[in-house]
Design an enzyme around this catalytic site. Sequence first.
Site, PDB file in Angstrom:
ATOM      1  N   ASP A  38       0.840  -1.204   0.000  1.00  0.00           N
ATOM      2  CA  ASP A  38       0.000   0.000   0.000  1.00  0.00           C
ATOM      3  C   ASP A  38       0.874   1.253   0.000  1.00  0.00           C
ATOM      4  OD1 ASP A  38      -2.159  -1.681   0.364  1.00  0.00           O
ATOM      5  OD2 ASP A  38      -2.147  -1.430   2.543  1.00  0.00           O
TER       6      ASP A  38
HETATM    7  N1  URA Z   1      -1.293  -6.017   3.676  1.00  0.00           N
HETATM    8  C1  URA Z   1      -1.745  -4.762   3.745  1.00  0.00           C
HETATM    9  O1  URA Z   1      -2.769  -4.484   4.351  1.00  0.00           O
HETATM   10  N2  URA Z   1      -1.033  -3.797   3.132  1.00  0.00           N
HETATM   11  C2  URA Z   1       0.122  -4.035   2.470  1.00  0.00           C
HETATM   12  O2  URA Z   1       0.721  -3.108   1.931  1.00  0.00           O
HETATM   13  C3  URA Z   1       0.559  -5.362   2.421  1.00  0.00           C
HETATM   14  C4  URA Z   1      -0.170  -6.347   3.024  1.00  0.00           C
END
Ligand code: URA
Length: 244
Positions: free
Chosen positions: A103
């Site tokens: 993310d």
């Molecule tokens: N899980 C998440 O919630 N975000 C990420 O960036 C990776 C795994």
Amino acid sequence: MERLQKVIAYAGVASRRKAEQLILEGKVKVNGKVVTQLGTKVSNSDVIEVNGIKLEKQDKVYYLLYKPRGVISTVSDDKGRKTVVDFFKDVVDERIFPVGRLDYDTSGLILLTNDGEFANLMTHPKFKIEKKYIARLKGIPTIEDLKKLQRGIELEDGKTAPAKVSMTTVDRKANKAICEITIHEGRNRQVRRMFEAIGTPVVKLKREKFAFLDLTGLNPGEFRELTKHEVKRLRVLAETGRID
Ligand code: URA
């Protein structure tokens, strides 16, 4: 051997769909002959031309980046945000792309490559590559909550696979905790949604490990090349489930 449209797409000439269109329109040649059959298999030694221009053969490259928060895991961004590929500009000529996603607000380990087949091995859930995250939480999960995550928890897109979870820090006064969680799926915002589901939302998330790789020696924004041996070990791990 790989499908022609995939090879064209990975060379960065066109999207997969556009590549299919080019093939159907008779604009693609393999070893001098027009090919209009979608799904034709080609090997590394075949000469492919698109609109009369030969596809460059790029060496396969593999990098490990310590992604800072506030960076998007794509090749380009229409909102002008910094991308993981921007760290490699002026340094790496090959057209690399991220292997899976983190993310925008998540920091940590992400691989980049120009090898589509390798990227698929690393991200397909059936190959079960483990990813370990450190999650700072608002609230303190109960042991029963953590067991739910360990067993698998129902999310809106289905039940998660069993996860390894441990709570490493508890601050009762401030009502917060830190958990380590290892999963092998890669659903969108999965870790955040898992902790949300037990009522202790993630306030900060970092991916600390990808298979046996970690961030040793790197600061946020820094990267290094994977060694040949590491790439081989990752392939073996995906294909056999064993590290050596
Ligand atoms: N899980 C998440 O919630 N975000 C990420 O960036 C990776 C795994």
